[in-house]
Design an enzyme around this catalytic site. Structure first.
Site, PDB file in Angstrom:
ATOM      1  N   ASN A  83      27.245 107.413 -16.564  1.00 51.38           N
ATOM      2  CA  ASN A  83      27.914 106.637 -17.619  1.00 51.38           C
ATOM      3  C   ASN A  83      29.099 107.335 -18.265  1.00 51.38           C
ATOM      4  OD1 ASN A  83      25.831 108.295 -18.779  1.00 51.38           O
ATOM      5  ND2 ASN A  83      26.174 107.233 -20.697  1.00 51.38           N
ATOM      6  N   GLY A 142      19.526 111.419 -17.735  1.00 53.91           N
ATOM      7  CA  GLY A 142      19.416 110.186 -16.958  1.00 53.91           C
ATOM      8  C   GLY A 142      18.340 109.297 -17.547  1.00 53.91           C
ATOM      9  N   THR A 198      14.661 107.412 -18.310  1.00 52.20           N
ATOM     10  CA  THR A 198      13.348 107.931 -18.684  1.00 52.20           C
ATOM     11  C   THR A 198      12.401 107.981 -17.483  1.00 52.20           C
ATOM     12  OG1 THR A 198      13.621 107.273 -20.976  1.00 52.20           O
ATOM     13  CG2 THR A 198      11.353 107.450 -20.186  1.00 52.20           C
ATOM     14  N   ALA A 199      12.460 106.966 -16.617  1.00 53.36           N
ATOM     15  CA  ALA A 199      11.562 106.964 -15.451  1.00 53.36           C
ATOM     16  C   ALA A 199      11.903 108.133 -14.522  1.00 53.36           C
ATOM     17  CB  ALA A 199      11.682 105.637 -14.700  1.00 53.36           C
ATOM     18  N   THR A 200      13.191 108.396 -14.332  1.00 56.90           N
ATOM     19  CA  THR A 200      13.576 109.536 -13.479  1.00 56.90           C
ATOM     20  C   THR A 200      13.142 110.839 -14.140  1.00 56.90           C
ATOM     21  OG1 THR A 200      15.548 108.254 -12.929  1.00 56.90           O
ATOM     22  CG2 THR A 200      15.473 110.501 -12.118  1.00 56.90           C
ATOM     23  N   CYS A 233      24.272 106.368 -24.002  1.00 54.45           N
ATOM     24  CA  CYS A 233      22.874 106.485 -24.441  1.00 54.45           C
ATOM     25  C   CYS A 233      22.757 106.366 -25.959  1.00 54.45           C
ATOM     26  CB  CYS A 233      22.303 107.814 -23.970  1.00 54.45           C
ATOM     27  SG  CYS A 233      23.250 109.224 -24.568  1.00 54.45           S
TER      28      CYS A 233
END
Ligand code: NAD
Length: 508
Positions: free
Chosen positions: A176, A252, A254-256, A308
């Site tokens: 981003n 990056g 949250t899941a990563t 973010c």
């Protein structure tokens, strides 16, 4: 104007022009090289949806070479005087400034952000990051502890603490704010005396590649900065799991972040995880409402909402709610999507077709949940010819959502903001804290007691009072809860890449 920037960008990678397509190569051991697999990933210009470059599709073999190079360079770099490390980082910052216009056009083409944002925020901030850490290491101090003779045991002693670089740093950044966030990681790592294996996002790798070339030009020793390109699973995870990379700095999703923690945690690696956000923006009845509306609009739509720190949940006191909704919806029109290379454009393209599809699903779902769409909620239909097929979406304002629905709970990361009324201060705080995230928060009020009281109760690593995205690089940066662990910025970033070693001398 757009064509001027197109021309400027046309030469961005002329030194590795293969046929008609630019090629984004790895930087390993001081050399620009293709991936071992010989495979390439198309790099899409978000504003046109056309490939503008090809990225080396790297894998574990490339990462192993980069880590070997970084490991070999570590001994010399970690013993290079701070003044020399500083000098090289300052030269690199200077090169970024000198190439600001060209880098900005590359960033706008590669990422879809507007040229104005790129040349005033993303690229200058990259130079500022390098300068900040280059000079910080010249003024760093360590502590010495003098101990009296204890009642029991040995005599007096002295302990000094030295911060020693931890080795090869793995730095992984998102798409981003490409050069901004890439340098936010590599600058403290290099300044602290670590060597680096870094991976920018496969969706916006071009300026990191350009930075690598500048690092060669200014004389960084081979192996000190290595840059690997490619997909997260193929090129990122081998960095995370490599036994010779003890520090992982990741920004990056949250899941990563959870995946990275599951790989690096059992290896006892040190991790800094800067993850997603769903940041609340609170406007009290005693605020300067016009200023709050201006700031909230900027916080919602800057960089297409792909920051973010963007304020994606606005809570306004019920007495000013209608005024706030009207004001933000009106100002949203000044963010009409357009060609990112036109200096008048305030909203560029979203990063990818998939990302736009995700945003469209979220807005559909908000609609289905009874949300009212005050502006936007669709693709624009009046784009200039050059960018007619790009991934654009209108700035969108939604009201009428309940706080526990997915739209209010999950990060959108696009130009979509919801506005909800509240009646009391306690209710506002409960709403603000009611997600799993805890990155940034904003409070608008002219009541100084309320300002500090509320800021103190918000579950967020960053609280802004009557402002948004005001950053002093000395201050700790990072989130709570699912927004991550650790802090970047200032001395905390330098300490992250070093080991504190206590050495005690006993006086006989
Ligand atoms: P992402 O998690 O998809 O990817 C980030 C990086 O990780 C990319 O370089 C990707 O290639 C790499 N990666 C993916 N899988 C990996 C794996 N298994 N192992 C190692 N590396 C892997 O995130 P994104 O979509 O690029 O970025 C958007 C997200 O980043 C948003 O959630 C946003 O909030 C967050 N973000 C956070 C901050 C912050 O400071 N907290 C700043 C910017 C962006």
């Amino acid at each position: 104007m757009a064509s001027t920037y197109l021309l400027m960008a046309a030469g961005w990678a002329h030194s590795n022009l293969w046929g008609d397509m630019q090629r984004i190569l790895n930087l390993i051991d001081g050399k620009l090289v293709p991936g071992e697999s010989g495979e390439w990933i198309d790099s899409i210009e978000p504003a046109t949806s056309k490939a503008h470059a090809q990225i080396a599709a790297s894998n574990k073999a490339d990462v192993d070479c980069a880590v070997d190079a970084a490991s070999n360079a570590f001994n010399q770099w970690s013993h290079t005087p701070a003044a020399r490390r500083s000098e090289l980082l300052l030269k690199l910052a200077h090169e970024i400034d000198d190439h600001c216009e060209r880098l900005a056009s590359v960033e706008a083409i590669d990422q879809g952000q507007t040229i104005t944002f790129a040349r005033t925020v993303d690229i200058p901030r990259a130079a500022a990051n390098l300068r900040f850490f280059a000079t910080a290491i010249l003024h760093d101090t360590d502590h010495v502890y003098h101990t009296d003779a204890p009642a029991v045991g040995s005599g007096a002693s002295m302990t000094y603490v030295k911060h020693v670089p931890r080795g090869v740093a793995g730095c992984i950044s998102p798409w981003n704010l490409p050069l901004y966030l890439f340098t936010w990681k590599i600058a403290p790592a290099l300044a602290a005396g670590c060597t680096v294996v870094a991976k920018p996002s496969e969706l916006s790798p071009a300026t990191a590649c350009e930075l690598g070339k500048l690092a060669i030009d200014v004389g960084f020793p081979a192996g000190v900065l290595n840059i690997i390109h490619g997909y997260g699973k193929d090129a990122g995870e081998p960095i995370i799991s490599h036994p010779s990379v003890p520090s992982i700095s990741f920004t990056g999703g949250t899941a990563t972040g959870a995946r990275i923690a599951s790989v690096a945690g059992p290896m006892f690696k040190r991790m800094s995880l800067e993850l997603g956000g769903k940041n609340p923006f609170l406007i009290f009845e005693d605020a300067d409402v016009d200023k709050a509306i201006d700031t909230a609009t900027r916080a919602a739509f800057t960089n297409q909402g792909e920051i973010c720190l963007c304020g994606s949940r606005i809570y306004a006191h019920e007495s000013i709610f209608e005024k706030v909704v009207r004001g933000i919806a009106e100002r949203a029109h000044t963010y009409a999507p357009g060609d990112p290379l036109d200096h008048k454009t305030r909203m560029g393209a979203l990063i990818s077709a998939d990302h736009r599809a995700k945003i469209e699903r979220i807005v559909d779902s908000a609609h289905a949940l009874g949300g009212k769409i005050h502006c936007g909620g669709a693709r624009p239909n009046n784009l200039p010819e050059r960018v007619r097929d790009g991934f654009f979406y209108q700035p969108t304002v939604i009201t009428g959502l309940v706080s526990d629905c997915d739209v209010e709970q999950e990060e959108i990361f696009g130009p979509v903001v919801s506005i909800t009324p509240f009646a009391t201060e306690d209710e506002a705080i409960a709403l603000a804290n009611g997600t799993k995230y805890g990155l940034a928060s904003v409070v608008f009020t002219e009541n100084i007691n309320r300002a500090h009281r509320v800021a103190d109760l918000l579950h967020a690593g960053i609280a802004w009072i009557n402002c948004w995205m005001v950053r002093d690089l000395r201050t700790p940066f990072g989130g709570m809860k699912a927004s991550g662990i650790g802090r970047e910025g200032g001395i905390e970033a330098l300490r992250f890449f070093t080991e504190a070693r206590s050495t005690t001398v006993a006086f006989s």
